[in-house]
Write a protein that holds these residues in place. Structure first.
Motif, mmCIF file in Angstrom:
data_model
loop_
_atom_site.group_PDB
_atom_site.id
_atom_site.type_symbol
_atom_site.label_atom_id
_atom_site.label_comp_id
_atom_site.label_asym_id
_atom_site.label_seq_id
_atom_site.Cartn_x
_atom_site.Cartn_y
_atom_site.Cartn_z
ATOM 1 N N ALA A 64 5.873 2.764 -0.806
ATOM 2 C CA ALA A 64 5.433 1.799 -1.825
ATOM 3 C C ALA A 64 5.015 0.486 -1.177
ATOM 4 C CB ALA A 64 6.549 1.566 -2.843
ATOM 5 N N ALA A 83 1.653 0.754 0.355
ATOM 6 C CA ALA A 83 0.645 0.597 -0.703
ATOM 7 C C ALA A 83 0.457 -0.884 -1.039
ATOM 8 C CB ALA A 83 1.066 1.375 -1.947
ATOM 9 N N TRP A 127 -4.291 -2.465 -9.640
ATOM 10 C CA TRP A 127 -4.072 -1.898 -8.309
ATOM 11 C C TRP A 127 -2.614 -1.982 -7.883
ATOM 12 C CZ3 TRP A 127 -7.151 1.368 -6.128
ATOM 13 C CH2 TRP A 127 -8.515 1.342 -6.407
ATOM 14 N N GLN A 128 -1.805 -2.748 -8.608
ATOM 15 C CA GLN A 128 -0.369 -2.782 -8.323
ATOM 16 C C GLN A 128 0.367 -1.587 -8.927
ATOM 17 O OE1 GLN A 128 1.334 -6.639 -9.526
ATOM 18 N NE2 GLN A 128 1.602 -7.073 -7.364
ATOM 19 N N PRO A 151 -0.005 1.718 -8.653
ATOM 20 C CA PRO A 151 0.446 2.770 -7.716
ATOM 21 C C PRO A 151 1.712 2.390 -6.948
ATOM 22 C CG PRO A 151 -1.933 2.533 -7.601
ATOM 23 C CD PRO A 151 -1.437 1.418 -8.463
ATOM 24 N N GLN A 152 1.803 1.152 -6.476
ATOM 25 C CA GLN A 152 2.999 0.767 -5.721
ATOM 26 C C GLN A 152 4.228 0.721 -6.631
ATOM 27 O OE1 GLN A 152 0.899 -2.815 -4.596
ATOM 28 N NE2 GLN A 152 2.610 -4.134 -5.219
ATOM 29 N N TYR A 153 4.042 0.292 -7.890
ATOM 30 C CA TYR A 153 5.150 0.315 -8.856
ATOM 31 C C TYR A 153 5.567 1.754 -9.162
ATOM 32 C CZ TYR A 153 5.542 -4.627 -10.154
ATOM 33 O OH TYR A 153 5.801 -5.981 -10.148
ATOM 34 N N PHE A 154 4.579 2.652 -9.292
ATOM 35 C CA PHE A 154 4.879 4.055 -9.590
ATOM 36 C C PHE A 154 5.684 4.691 -8.456
ATOM 37 C CE2 PHE A 154 3.704 8.555 -9.090
ATOM 38 C CZ PHE A 154 4.184 9.058 -10.297
ATOM 39 N N ILE A 155 5.243 4.472 -7.213
ATOM 40 C CA ILE A 155 5.954 5.056 -6.067
ATOM 41 C C ILE A 155 7.368 4.492 -5.976
ATOM 42 C CG2 ILE A 155 5.955 5.326 -3.554
ATOM 43 C CD1 ILE A 155 2.871 5.064 -3.671
#
Length: 706
Positions: A379, A382, A582-583, A585-589
């Motif tokens: 994360a 990312a 775009w944030q 994906p990093q929150y999801f991971i």
């Protein structure tokens, strides 16, 4: 609600549950709303209200979070050894409420700016907003941390021994109330913060953003006290952590006391406590230390996870939050985590884990925790990639020995501006402006301005490390004026011969004399506001252009035609162009990492802990969160990295290294069943009791024969 009273002397119940637990659930919802609501806007309060830089804001934020997870140990000791859970919750909730109120009051700068009596009082006692805020945060940390280990356990105390099913469901509802409070607060308080409010002047509404959580905490306390008569209150019976600490301390002391060879070695170093403590306590302590040893690498996970509220929120301030009809504030991006948690937990339990099991993969708890650490590292990779894209769009500010200058031509003729030395010349058409030009302050001496058949020369003495705006105008004579000095940026320039009053939205600006500039004011990004100017008692207005996120503008007032204001925009800082989406994906991971790490960790700790030691491991688990936030302070302070993306990569690399170490530790870990160990001791005790009874009977028979 349906009430029924049983014949067994139980408290009133509703649908088979003790009525008292509903007061506890409401209490927890309000308390979590209060805590997460305040925490959501905290780092932006540091940055924009207290004017601290990103590093100091991050440091204070993580210090506060660390305190919140250190104080549960103190709360558990007070509850178990002195006051009991009920009185501890009430006492520390009062402290908590006072802390939230202090935070709300500390953010009202109108009181000190416009009330001389209050200002003199605060100056006499050397109190400022920063000191008041720190006092409030310390009280909040003591309150929220102190009640953390008490509330859920107090709820469990309300059930009878035959209500195991209801107790299990209560904890599920209790966890849901935590996430509901967190989710709602992280949506609402950033909206409150973005409002404009103030007694004398308009400002971001931090008093309201902190005031609503303070009010919810007061409601939480009131609801909890109202249910007082229905609670089952267990008296304090001593804290097992104290006994464990004494046992460990005695074993170490005894071991070093008997270092000579005449004393035989023992199987485990804790066995040196056997002279004073019973074998059951020693065996239970061994089991606890075995798990606590595995906890050593875990703080690194929390060091990354809790940066959602600091570094990731600050990252969002440099991004575009325009989602069409919805404008997302930077601190609202934190809501992505609780939303995904609510979705991911049932999906992982019902779909992911069964699929892994069908693939005949032995996905043990420790393997889940290892995967969670790896995902958290991913994360931050990312986040680093997003930061690289953001950095490409950010303005370049001058170094310490440099100054940046832009020129605005407010006249009707074109102008040529020549800087010496080194010689640099720019042509500026009427009502246009240049971009920022960078000069070495040691070499910059003067500027010559030519417009039409007139010219003038200005001596330049500018401080370094800042941006400046030079306004020029060809009227009867050429007029040149620095309208933006040091690190300030102007919002309005009056290009009229008359004095005017300007209001934008609900924010009034100071009265502007002819050819003068206002101070710069903050406005929420992504929206339009009405600009109102009073010129010779005549109101003129116009709707502003959309103010981009992270942008800065100088707006020139040129005149009024038919009550419509004529304005010209000069862009000082370009709007953010990298979208907040775009944030995601990093929150999801990171949320996937939390699901397999945090939930599994709690389950693992519970399953490996003896029945009377579960609170000890719970305290140890919370301690890893505190240590993780301390790691952020150490790493961020020691790294001295100038690029934020590099800091993200550093944290990702550190967690990856720790993940490998943990995987090795987990490989050699042997799972145990505390119930079997306790059953063995129970069996031995029964045998000992039976043996003692037999001896007693034989002695009794012998005495009777005599």
């Amino acid at each position: 609600a349906l009430l029924k009273f049983s014949c067994k002397g139980r408290e009133p119940s509703c649908f088979g549950y003790p009525l008292s637990i509903f007061f506890i659930i409401i209490n927890e919802f309000c308390e979590r709303f209060s805590y997460y609501g305040m925490r959501a806007v905290l780092v932006l309060y540091f940055k924009y209200f207290l004017q601290w830089n990103d590093n100091l804001s991050t440091a204070i934020y993580h210090t506060f979070v660390a305190l919140c997870y250190l104080t549960p140990i103190l709360g558990a000791l007070i509850a178990d050894s002195w006051l009991g859970k009920f009185k501890t919750i009430v006492s520390l909730s009062i402290v908590y409420t006072i802390g939230q109120a202090v935070m709300s009051v500390s953010s009202i700068n109108d009181l000190t700016d416009h009330n001389q009596d209050v200002a003199l009082y605060m100056d006499f006692f050397q109190v400022d907003e920063g000191a008041l805020s720190m006092t409030g945060l310390i009280l909040i940390a003591l309150g929220t941390g102190g009640i953390k280990p008490c509330v859920s356990a107090f709820g469990g105390d309300q059930f009878e021994d035959d209500q195991e099913k209801q107790r299990t469901r209560f904890f599920s509802i209790f966890y849901l109330s935590i996430n509901a409070g967190s989710l709602l607060s992280t949506i609402i308080t950033p909206i409150l913060r973005a409002q404009e409010c103030g007694i004398h002047s308009k400002q971001r509404c931090y008093p309201l953003a902190f005031g609503v959580p303070a009010a919810l905490m007061a409601v939480s306390l009131a609801v909890f006290i109202i249910g007082s008569g229905m609670y089952k209150k267990v008296k304090p019976q001593g804290n097992i952590m104290i006994q464990v600490s004494k046992c460990i301390g005695f074993a170490i002391k005894n071991r070093f006391r008997h270092r000579s060879k005449e004393f035989p070695k023992r199987e485990h170093w804790l066995d040196w406590a056997s002279e004073k403590y019973d074998k059951r306590l020693i065996a239970q302590t061994k089991a606890v230390l075995k798990v606590l040893f595995l906890y050593i690498p875990l703080p690194m996970f929390w060091a990354l996870f809790d940066q959602q509220g600091s570094r990731w929120t600050l990252q969002a301030t440099t991004m575009d939050g325009n989602f069409g009809s919805i404008q997302i504030q930077p601190d609202q991006m934190q809501t992505v985590n609780p939303i995904l948690i609510i979705i991911m937990v049932p999906v992982v339990d019902a779909v992911v884990y069964p699929l892994i099991k069908k693939c005949k993969i032995n996905f043990t708890p420790l393997r889940k925790i290892t995967v969670g650490m790896f995902l958290a590292s991913l994360a931050f990779v990312a986040a680093a990639l997003v930061q690289v894209q953001i950095d490409k769009t950010l303005p370049v500010f001058p170094a310490a020995g440099q100054a940046q200058i832009k020129v605005i031509n407010l006249g009707t003729d074109g102008a040529t501006v020549q800087f010496k030395s080194p010689l640099q010349s720019v042509n500026v058409m009427s009502m246009e402006s240049t971009g920022y030009m960078t000069f070495d302050t040691s070499q910059l001496q003067s500027v010559n301005i030519i417009s039409g058949n007139k010219n003038t020369t200005e001596v330049i003495m500018l401080p370094g490390g800042s941006r400046h705006t030079l306004a020029v105008k060809n009227a009867a004579n050429i007029v040149a004026k620095w309208v933006s000095l040091l690190n300030s940026q102007d919002m309005f320039i009056n290009n009229l011969p008359d004095t005017i009053n300007i209001t934008m939205g609900d924010t009034p600006f100071e009265t502007l004399m002819s050819f003068s500039a206002s101070n710069y004011n903050l406005f929420p990004g992504g929206r339009k506001d009405n600009i109102m100017a009073i010129i010779n008692s005549i109101p003129c207005s116009v709707t502003s252009k959309t103010l981009g996120f992270g942008s800065a503008y100088t707006i020139v007032i040129n005149g009024c035609t038919g009550n419509t204001l004529d304005v010209t925009y000069s862009e000082d800082i370009s709007p953010n162009t990298v979208h907040m989406a775009w944030q995601i994906p990093q929150y999801f991971i990171l949320t996937c990492a939390e699901v397999v790490f945090s939930v599994t960790g709690l389950e693992f700790s519970y399953s490996q802990a003896p029945s009377n030691m579960k609170a000890v491991l719970q305290a140890g688990w919370l301690l890893t969160v505190a240590v993780g936030n301390i790691i952020v302070l150490i790493v961020a302070g020691a790294s001295k990295l100038s690029e934020q993306w590099a800091e993200y990569v550093l944290f990702a690399a550190l967690l990856l290294a720790v993940c490998i170490i943990f995987a090795v530790m987990a490989y050699f870990y042997t799972y145990s069943d505390p119930n079997e160990i306790e059953a063995q001791f129970d069996e031995e005790e029964k045998k000992q009791v039976k043996k003692d009874e037999d001896v007693y009977e034989k002695q009794t028979e012998a005495v009777s024969r005599m």
